[in-house]
Design a protein around this motif. Structure first.
Motif, mmCIF file in Angstrom:
data_model
loop_
_atom_site.group_PDB
_atom_site.id
_atom_site.type_symbol
_atom_site.label_atom_id
_atom_site.label_comp_id
_atom_site.label_asym_id
_atom_site.label_seq_id
_atom_site.Cartn_x
_atom_site.Cartn_y
_atom_site.Cartn_z
ATOM 1 N N VAL A 141 104.700 -6.335 52.299
ATOM 2 C CA VAL A 141 106.149 -6.481 52.146
ATOM 3 C C VAL A 141 106.673 -7.140 53.412
ATOM 4 C CG1 VAL A 141 106.326 -4.426 50.678
ATOM 5 C CG2 VAL A 141 106.676 -4.210 53.154
ATOM 6 N N GLN A 142 107.872 -7.696 53.321
ATOM 7 C CA GLN A 142 108.449 -8.371 54.494
ATOM 8 C C GLN A 142 109.570 -7.554 55.135
ATOM 9 O OE1 GLN A 142 107.832 -10.301 51.414
ATOM 10 N NE2 GLN A 142 105.866 -10.360 52.506
ATOM 11 N N ALA A 143 110.109 -6.592 54.411
ATOM 12 C CA ALA A 143 111.161 -5.726 54.943
ATOM 13 C C ALA A 143 110.965 -4.341 54.360
ATOM 14 C CB ALA A 143 112.549 -6.265 54.593
ATOM 15 N N ALA A 144 111.359 -3.327 55.131
ATOM 16 C CA ALA A 144 111.116 -1.959 54.683
ATOM 17 C C ALA A 144 112.281 -1.056 55.034
ATOM 18 C CB ALA A 144 109.836 -1.413 55.304
ATOM 19 N N ALA A 204 113.890 -2.519 58.462
ATOM 20 C CA ALA A 204 113.050 -3.002 59.560
ATOM 21 C C ALA A 204 112.152 -4.130 59.082
ATOM 22 C CB ALA A 204 112.202 -1.867 60.127
ATOM 23 N N VAL A 205 111.845 -5.009 60.001
ATOM 24 C CA VAL A 205 110.885 -6.093 59.778
ATOM 25 C C VAL A 205 109.964 -6.143 60.994
ATOM 26 C CG1 VAL A 205 112.499 -7.451 58.369
ATOM 27 C CG2 VAL A 205 112.405 -7.822 60.843
ATOM 28 N N LEU A 208 104.295 -3.137 55.969
ATOM 29 C CA LEU A 208 104.907 -4.187 56.794
ATOM 30 C C LEU A 208 103.868 -4.903 57.641
ATOM 31 C CD1 LEU A 208 108.234 -2.793 58.357
ATOM 32 C CD2 LEU A 208 107.983 -4.795 56.886
ATOM 33 N N GLU A 209 103.044 -4.132 58.325
ATOM 34 C CA GLU A 209 102.064 -4.719 59.238
ATOM 35 C C GLU A 209 101.003 -5.522 58.499
ATOM 36 O OE1 GLU A 209 101.113 -0.985 61.260
ATOM 37 O OE2 GLU A 209 101.990 -1.819 63.103
ATOM 38 N N THR A 264 110.002 -9.516 49.743
ATOM 39 C CA THR A 264 109.806 -8.200 49.134
ATOM 40 C C THR A 264 110.200 -7.098 50.108
ATOM 41 O OG1 THR A 264 107.994 -9.035 47.776
ATOM 42 C CG2 THR A 264 108.137 -6.646 48.034
ATOM 43 N N TYR A 265 110.944 -6.153 49.582
ATOM 44 C CA TYR A 265 111.454 -5.003 50.337
ATOM 45 C C TYR A 265 110.874 -3.736 49.725
ATOM 46 C CZ TYR A 265 115.029 -1.425 51.502
ATOM 47 O OH TYR A 265 115.693 -0.297 51.890
#
Length: 307
Positions: free
Chosen positions: A213-216, A144-145, A208-209, A168-169
């Motif tokens: 990180v940019q993706a999780a 998710a992003v 994320l919020e 970053t994930y």
């Protein structure tokens, strides 16, 4: 109505609506099989969905007259499976794809949920383990992003992450290796510029919020995904497979208990649609209700235990 009550009410309504087609599920008190079967130990993993289902198993089987020990937070798949095979846990909820990927070491991608179920059943049978009916819902890993990040980079699929450059994930520490983990995503999708930050389950959404990180890594039944500010990227290579949930128990336990145990567990699983489990998860993970309370109210509403 408060949001806390609304989450639980929604879960009960969804479940109760599904239960109308079920028959013979009402509790009947202690049976001779229960009295002679000894204690049963129910286990669960370390997250809300597993806690809730473990509580459902335990409470419903107690209603039948069985003596139940409940062990929550037993650990990751390999830990709880070891506990079951060594006799420390008798029954626990597991995911069909996880059985094949994490326990059987299967690299092949199954094409359907039914194929995944059948192969998982055959694998478990080969080592003296029974699996029962699968849930209508499946809960699998996904990436998710935030909606803003997706719009900025034109992201719809996991392959689209190539457009981003370095990013970053995050995933949880137990999910770095393997097909579902960070290393699997990098290998299958060739995302060599994807960096890793490990976080405990539940901390991924705030990261994320906040832009940490940019993706999780997320689970598809997470109630947080009902919010409009997240986008789940399509897994075009289907590396996450199919992940319906089945009760897992050793054959010696299946032989020792009465058929009412398997019937009851199957009845519970028949009720667990995606809508129901998301509402139940939300009651625990977001609104901080106790998993035992959430499970109890769901079972009462569906005539599986008495109030």
């Amino acid at each position: 109505m408060t949001s806390r009550r609304k989450f639980l009410r929604n879960a009960l309504l969804v479940g109760a609506g599904s239960s109308l087609a079920l028959t013979g599920c009402s509790p009947s008190g202690a049976t001779q099989e229960a009295k002679s079967a000894g204690r049963i130990t129910v286990g669960s993993k370390g997250f809300a969905e597993s806690w809730i289902m473990g509580e459902m198993y335990a409470q419903a089987l107690r209603e039948l007259g069985y003596e139940i020990d409940l062990k929550t937070n037993v650990g990751s798949t390999n830990i709880i499976d070891t506990a079951m095979m060594s006799g420390q846990v008798d029954i626990y909820p597991e995911y069909t794809g996880v059985i094949l990927q994490s326990l059987a070491g299967e690299d092949k991608l199954q094409e359907t949920a039914e194929e995944t179920f059948q192969e998982a059943k055959e694998y478990e049978a080969s080592r003296g383990v029974t699996i029962l009916n699968a849930t209508p819902f499946e809960n699998k890993n996904a990436v998710a992003v935030t909606k803003d990040f997706a719009q900025k980079h034109g992201l719809k699929t996991m392959e689209d992450l190539h457009k981003v450059g370095p990013f970053t994930y995050t995933t949880y520490p137990d999910n770095v290796t393997g097909q579902n983990g960070y290393e699997g995503i990098v290998e299958f999708y060739k995302l060599d510029e994807m960096k890793l930050k490990t976080l405990s389950i539940g901390l991924n959404y705030a990261a994320l919020e906040n832009g940490d990180v940019q993706a999780a890594d997320v689970f598809t039944t997470d109630p947080q995904l009902l919010r409009s500010n997240f986008v789940v990227l399509e897994d075009t290579l289907n590396i996450f497979g199919f992940q319906n949930v089945v009760p897992v128990l050793r054959n010696d336990i299946a032989d020792r208990v009465g058929p009412e145990v398997t019937d009851t567990l199957n009845s519970i699983h028949a009720l667990l649609t995606t809508e129901a489990i998301q509402a139940l998860n939300g009651a625990v993970a977001i609104n901080r209700l106790d998993p035992s309370q959430v499970a109890r109210q769901f079972l009462i509403a569906n005539n599986l235990i008495e109030e």
